[in-house]
Design an enzyme around this catalytic site. Structure first.
Site, short mmCIF file in Angstrom:
data_model
loop_
_atom_site.label_atom_id
_atom_site.label_comp_id
_atom_site.label_asym_id
_atom_site.label_seq_id
_atom_site.Cartn_x
_atom_site.Cartn_y
_atom_site.Cartn_z
CG HIS A 1 54.24 -57.18 -30.86
ND1 HIS A 1 54.00 -57.62 -29.58
CD2 HIS A 1 53.30 -56.24 -31.11
CE1 HIS A 1 52.96 -56.99 -29.09
NE2 HIS A 1 52.51 -56.14 -30.01
CD GLU B 1 52.67 -51.77 -31.42
OE1 GLU B 1 51.47 -51.59 -31.67
OE2 GLU B 1 53.18 -52.88 -31.30
#
Ligand code: PGA
Length: 276
Positions: free
Chosen positions: A101, A173
């Protein structure tokens, strides 16, 4: 295949990031189970490590909500103070592990090499790797999004070439779209990157078409247009899934959008032409 399979359920997941005590975690599970998961949606939740086992124990045995961890170390055990391993998160109930992430990359120095080691370790331990990739704002502005993301996906999968595509989920993302101050990408911005990610997954992995999610400031106001126009198989959210009622509402919106996703032969030809 380069388009989402319109028959397949939409995959929608949320990471709670660094939020929720044990009491808050179990109350969330009760509320989400009470609200139910629509038939055409597959859902997953990623609690903090401290709540994994409690959430596993709270979920009904036949629950369709999958459980995952937000991070884990690549080594099975050893002198790594403050870390937990793939083996440990699996033992605590995770079947998915999020890797790479952008907050891990920017705040904790996680590199593409770390991500590749973690993906290999996840698969070794029978976990599904949820690999997050995405470009920073300056790369997007310079027109380099696809190249940046393709390089990240290639590197992430470099130690697992030939693995089954069902053992890896890719979340696109963009860094500039995530969190407070982020702005959601438009379907037009997401679609070419999703196609490029699918192409790299098809090169590196075997089996069915890989699953690609979009994440970054998704909520119930933009979920439909993203599912309809971005060509992703589902969505990955932070803030919109932080309350059980919010996440349940998002799942309903995604269920309603499910039939709007297209997968006609013509779509596929267009997609294939676009990535050659
Ligand atoms: P957000 O977070 O939905 O709150 O923007 C997304 C993520 O970090 O994956």
């Amino acid at each position: 295949m380069t388009s989402p399979n319109s028959e397949a359920p939409v995959l929608v997941g949320t990471s709670w990031k660094m939020n929720k005590t044990l009491a808050e975690a179990t109350a969330y599970v009760d509320d989400l189970v009470g609200a139910g998961v629509p038939d055409v949606v597959d859902a997953f939740i990623l609690p903090p490590h401290t709540a994994l086992a409690a959430v596993r124990d709270r979920l009904p045995r036949d629950s369709r909500i999958r459980l995952g961890a937000q991070n884990a170390h690549w080594a099975a055990e050893g002198a790594a103070t403050g870390e937990v391993s793939m083996r440990m998160v699996r033992d605590a109930g995770a079947t998915i592990v999020e890797i790479g992430h952008s907050e891990r990359r920017t705040e904790f120095g996680e590199t593409d090499e770390h991500v590749a080691c973690k993906v290999a370790a996840a698969l070794d331990h029978g976990l599904t790797a949820l690999v997050c990739v995405g470009e920073p704002r300056d790369v997007r502005d310079a027109g380099g999004s696809e190249d940046h993301v393709v390089a990240q996906v290639r590197s992430s999968l470099s130690m697992v070439s030939g693995a089954d595509s069902t053992s890896v989920l890719l979340a696109y993302e963009p860094v500039w779209a995530i969190g407070e101050g982020g702005s959601p990408a438009s379907p037009e911005q997401v679609a070419p990157v999703v196609r490029a990610v699918r192409r790299v997954m098809a090169e590196r992995l075997i089996g069915e078409a890989g699953t690609v999610l979009y994440g970054g400031s998704v909520d119930d106001t933009n979920a439909t247009e993203l599912l309809e126009g971005a060509g992703a198989d589902g969505l990955f959210v932070g803030r919109a899934g932080l309350s059980a009622t919010g996440f349940a509402r998002l799942l309903s919106v995604c269920a309603a959008a499910h039939p709007l996703r297209h997968s006609t032969p013509n779509d596929r030809e267009v997609d294939d032409a676009a990535i050659r």
